[in-house]
Design an enzyme around this catalytic site. Structure first.
Site, short mmCIF file in Angstrom:
data_model
loop_
_atom_site.label_atom_id
_atom_site.label_comp_id
_atom_site.label_asym_id
_atom_site.label_seq_id
_atom_site.Cartn_x
_atom_site.Cartn_y
_atom_site.Cartn_z
N ARG A 164 37.87 49.45 35.05
CA ARG A 164 38.82 48.47 34.51
C ARG A 164 38.26 47.06 34.60
O ARG A 164 38.53 46.21 33.75
CB ARG A 164 40.18 48.59 35.16
CG ARG A 164 40.31 48.27 36.66
CD ARG A 164 40.41 46.78 36.93
NE ARG A 164 41.17 46.47 38.11
CZ ARG A 164 40.99 45.38 38.84
NH1 ARG A 164 40.02 44.52 38.54
NH2 ARG A 164 41.76 45.13 39.88
N LYS A 206 48.11 48.95 43.72
CA LYS A 206 46.81 49.40 44.22
C LYS A 206 46.62 48.81 45.61
O LYS A 206 46.79 47.60 45.81
CB LYS A 206 45.67 48.95 43.31
CG LYS A 206 44.30 49.44 43.83
CD LYS A 206 43.17 49.10 42.88
CE LYS A 206 42.71 47.68 43.02
NZ LYS A 206 41.45 47.41 42.28
N LYS A 208 36.06 32.35 47.31
CA LYS A 208 34.92 32.89 46.56
C LYS A 208 34.56 31.97 45.40
O LYS A 208 35.41 31.27 44.85
CB LYS A 208 35.25 34.28 46.01
CG LYS A 208 35.06 35.43 46.99
CD LYS A 208 35.22 36.76 46.27
CE LYS A 208 34.91 37.93 47.16
NZ LYS A 208 35.00 39.21 46.41
N GLY A 250 37.76 36.42 35.28
CA GLY A 250 38.34 37.74 35.49
C GLY A 250 38.73 37.97 36.94
O GLY A 250 37.91 38.41 37.75
N ASP A 298 37.75 36.89 43.27
CA ASP A 298 39.11 37.42 43.31
C ASP A 298 39.80 37.14 44.64
O ASP A 298 40.78 37.79 44.99
CB ASP A 298 39.10 38.93 43.05
CG ASP A 298 38.23 39.68 44.06
OD1 ASP A 298 37.65 39.04 44.96
OD2 ASP A 298 38.14 40.92 43.95
N MET A 326 33.31 37.66 36.98
CA MET A 326 34.12 38.81 37.37
C MET A 326 34.19 39.05 38.87
O MET A 326 34.89 39.95 39.32
CB MET A 326 33.56 40.07 36.69
CG MET A 326 33.39 39.95 35.18
SD MET A 326 34.91 39.49 34.31
CE MET A 326 35.96 40.88 34.71
N GLY A 327 33.49 38.26 39.67
CA GLY A 327 33.44 38.54 41.09
C GLY A 327 34.42 37.78 41.95
O GLY A 327 34.69 38.18 43.09
#
Length: 321
Positions: free
Chosen positions: A110, A67, A226, A292, A222, A219-220
């Site tokens: 996803r 991706k 961060k 995540g 990545d 989930m943020g």
């Protein structure tokens, strides 16, 4: 080569199908039959954008690809979503490009599937209050996926920009759940499950604000730098992730690792819990945290499912390439 444009994705795949695809690929990762290649994610020095590649290979399904895309924070002014991406799938036998698939909606689906999987395997069975931190584009997908996993009775939420919380309130009403805007102290004191989905580079939620028994799906985070929650909160939790290597370098765990509060061995791959090779929550009082980070295999799994659906429904666009 097959092309599945972004505009066709919504009519092809459901959130349930994405959940199954991601759950299966997480288990395959735990069996070491599927693996992700090193992530490339950098600031390009233009438009405040982050751009990169996530890729991998699943030897069980023979899904191979990448991706490409990233985060353009000024896109909202142009009527576009901030996250922009495209998935490329390749034939594992020949290396030829098999398909090009729009990746924007798939990324949201996803990502939501991953947090929902963490709720399925890690949250208390009696969880009643869902807390949401963040109200960006992906938040509504997170909310819709989460409520499928527990019998939640209420949604509470916080965001840096409170005026954006209306989208979560609207979805909550559509689902039939009461919604309330709260401060972080109250969110941590009341929520049984907390999902954070922001682009923060400084901790939002503190260890002192979270009660025993809470499940957190972060989930943020990545990208290197961060951070959504305090490192002390990470250290106080039973830790699970999609991929340990990413968690300690670009995920929420990176800060607790850097401060020496946890070790790599403290983090459990969620796929091992899915496969039954590791235990999830050990007690009702335990705080569990899912880091995540988002792995390339998630994108490849859902994109491959979309291609199969496009072919079966006769809507696949075939081009010579």
């Amino acid at each position: 080569m097959i092309v599945v444009p972004e505009s066709a994705i919504a009519d092809l795949i459901s959130s349930a199908a994405c959940f199954t695809a991601v759950e299966q690929v997480f288990a395959a990762m735990a069996r070491n039959s599927a693996y992700n290649f090193p992530v490339v994610r950098e600031s390009i020095g233009y438009a405040d954008a982050l751009y990169g590649f996530k890729s991998g290979f699943d030897r069980e399904s023979l899904i191979l690809g990448l991706k490409a895309g990233g985060f353009w924070p000024n896109n909202a002014k142009k009527g576009l979503t901030n996250h922009q991406s495209t998935v490329f799938l390749f034939d594992a036998d020949t290396g030829r490009c098999r398909a090009v698939v729009g990746g924007n909606l798939l990324t949201a689906l996803r990502t939501a599937a991953a947090s929902a999987i963490s709720i399925k395997y890690l949250a208390r069975e009696d969880a009643k209050v869902l807390g949401m931190i963040g109200a960006g584009h992906q938040s509504i997908f997170q909310l819709r996926a989460a409520v499928q996993q527990r019998a939640f009775e209420k949604v509470i939420a916080w965001n840096y920009h409170p005026e954006m919380l209306g989208r979560l309130e609207q979805v909550s009403r559509e689902i039939g759940l009461p919604f309330e805007t709260v401060d972080l102290d109250r969110l941590g004191a009341e929520a049984d499950v907390i999902i954070s989905i922001t682009s923060s580079f400084s901790p939002i939620l503190k260890a002192s604000q979270v009660r025993p028994g809470t499940h957190l799906a972060c989930m943020g985070t990545d990208t290197k730098g961060k951070q959504e929650v305090e490192a002390k909160l990470v250290a106080a939790s039973a830790l699970f992730t999609d991929e340990v290597g990413q968690a300690i370098t670009i995920g929420e765990c990176q800060h607790a690792i850097a401060e020496g509060l946890i070790a790599e061995e403290d983090i459990i791959q969620i796929g091992a819990v899915i496969a039954g090779d590791a235990k999830g929550r050990l007690s009702p009082q335990e705080i569990t945290l899912f880091d995540g980070t988002g792995v390339g295999l998630q994108d490849l799994a859902v994109a491959s499912a979309v291609v199969d659906l496009a072919i079966s429904k006769g809507v696949a666009i075939e081009v010579d390439f």
